[in-house]
Design a protein around this motif. Structure first.
Motif, short mmCIF file in Angstrom:
data_model
loop_
_atom_site.label_atom_id
_atom_site.label_comp_id
_atom_site.label_asym_id
_atom_site.label_seq_id
_atom_site.Cartn_x
_atom_site.Cartn_y
_atom_site.Cartn_z
N GLU A 188 -3.55 -23.06 -25.62
CA GLU A 188 -3.42 -21.71 -25.09
C GLU A 188 -2.80 -20.83 -26.16
O GLU A 188 -1.73 -21.13 -26.69
CB GLU A 188 -2.55 -21.66 -23.83
N GLN A 189 -3.49 -19.76 -26.51
CA GLN A 189 -3.03 -18.83 -27.52
C GLN A 189 -2.99 -17.44 -26.88
O GLN A 189 -4.03 -16.86 -26.60
CB GLN A 189 -3.98 -18.85 -28.72
N GLU A 190 -1.81 -16.93 -26.62
CA GLU A 190 -1.69 -15.68 -25.86
C GLU A 190 -1.97 -14.43 -26.69
O GLU A 190 -2.30 -13.39 -26.16
CB GLU A 190 -0.31 -15.59 -25.23
N LYS B 19 0.89 -24.50 -25.73
CA LYS B 19 1.21 -23.15 -26.20
C LYS B 19 2.47 -23.25 -27.05
O LYS B 19 3.49 -23.75 -26.58
CB LYS B 19 1.44 -22.22 -25.01
N TYR C 138 5.35 -16.35 -28.92
CA TYR C 138 4.08 -17.06 -28.82
C TYR C 138 3.05 -16.63 -29.86
O TYR C 138 1.98 -17.23 -29.94
CB TYR C 138 3.47 -16.84 -27.43
N SER D 204 -7.04 -17.59 -23.35
CA SER D 204 -6.89 -17.36 -24.80
C SER D 204 -7.96 -16.41 -25.33
O SER D 204 -7.74 -15.73 -26.33
CB SER D 204 -6.98 -18.70 -25.56
N ASP E 237 3.58 -26.22 -19.23
CA ASP E 237 3.39 -25.20 -20.28
C ASP E 237 4.53 -25.39 -21.27
O ASP E 237 5.69 -25.12 -20.98
CB ASP E 237 3.45 -23.80 -19.66
#
Length: 283
Positions: A259-261, A218, A229, A39, A190
């Motif tokens: 989780e931050q894409e 996510k 996302y 991230s 995920d």
């Protein structure tokens, strides 16, 4: 009209009320709240000590390392462990490429994980697999890794993408992996990619009790004006709390990972807001 409540109805209602007000898990245990360091990958590449310090300051309890860690020298891994200890952060697991899942490479990578305090070596991707027989081979590789790592009191696992939840030859590859590996192999879920493929994360968790030891929180939103996302945690999927409760009650869940894409906000700020949203979701 007068309504009466039987003793049986009263007890049922009381039990339902107690369940609704009970802790997140039946045993009162809550998962460790971690950050998948992908991230903040750009910040991490420029300044690992400063990034870890910022992550700890946000209130995260642990982190998951990824890719580049597998090429560290052992002495550097020990330095990273000291940084983590000083910040009261735990190395929860490490995303590791499939190329490292040979006996020789896995032994070296295991040494790095032991040095940083990580207990789980998670295959981050199987690469391009085009048949169910190919997925069975991936399952065999994970099974062999599981046997090798058990001797070191480590565990292995697999991290899904949309591919594993997309039917191939009439069956989802993730089902093949679940069926061809021992239950000690973790199925790291995920959420976003599972949703993207049109599958239900809660149903999958119920079908695999004890194996969803960790979850990547996510988020995903398929709506006009949204780029999958590129949203903060809590702005898309509305059942994160139910999912975490389900995994907790199965006896397997130990930690969750934000989780931050990618987002319009800077990565560190987006990661902090995601944690704040997660705490609100969990209550």
């Amino acid at each position: 009209m007068e309504h009466t409540l039987s003793r049986r109805s009263f007890l049922s209602a009381s039990a339902a009320l107690a369940a609704a007000s009970s802790p997140l898990f039946a045993a009162g245990k809550k998962p460790v709240l971690g950050l998948e360091l992908y991230s903040v990958r750009n910040e991490l590449a420029k300044d690992l000590p400063g990034t870890l310090k910022a992550v700890a300051k946000m209130g995260y309890e642990g982190v998951e390392f990824f890719g580049p860690y597998a090429d560290w020298k052992l002495d550097y891994a020990k330095e990273v462990r000291k940084m983590l200890d000083d910040l009261n952060l735990k190395a929860l697991s490490a995303h590791t490429g499939a190329k490292y899942f040979t006996p020789e490479e896995l032994a070296r990578v295991a040494e790095l994980n032991l040095a940083i305090g990580s207990k789980y070596i998670v295959m981050s991707s199987a690469g391009r697999v085009t048949s169910l027989d190919g997925w069975k081979e991936v399952g065999a590789k994970l099974t062999a890794a599981d046997a090798q790592l058990k001797k070191l009191k480590l565990r292995t696992g697999f991290h899904n993408h949309a591919t594993e939840f997309t039917p191939l030859e009439g069956k989802r590859p993730i089902e093949v992996l679940a069926a061809t590996t021992p239950k000690s192999v973790v199925l790291q879920l995920d959420v976003g990619t599972c949703l993207q493929a049109g599958s239900d994360p809660i149903e999958w968790t119920k079908a695999n009790p004890g194996r969803i030891v960790s979850i990547h929180l996510k988020d995903w939103k398929n709506a006009p004006g949204h780029e999958g996302y590129r949203i903060l945690l809590g702005e898309g999927y509305g059942k994160f709390k139910e999912l975490i409760q389900t995994a907790g009650k199965s006896g397997g869940l130990e930690y969750v990972l934000v989780e931050q894409e990618g987002h319009e906000l800077p990565a560190l700020e987006a990661s902090e807001k995601c944690l704040q949203n997660l705490k609100k979701i969990l209550g």
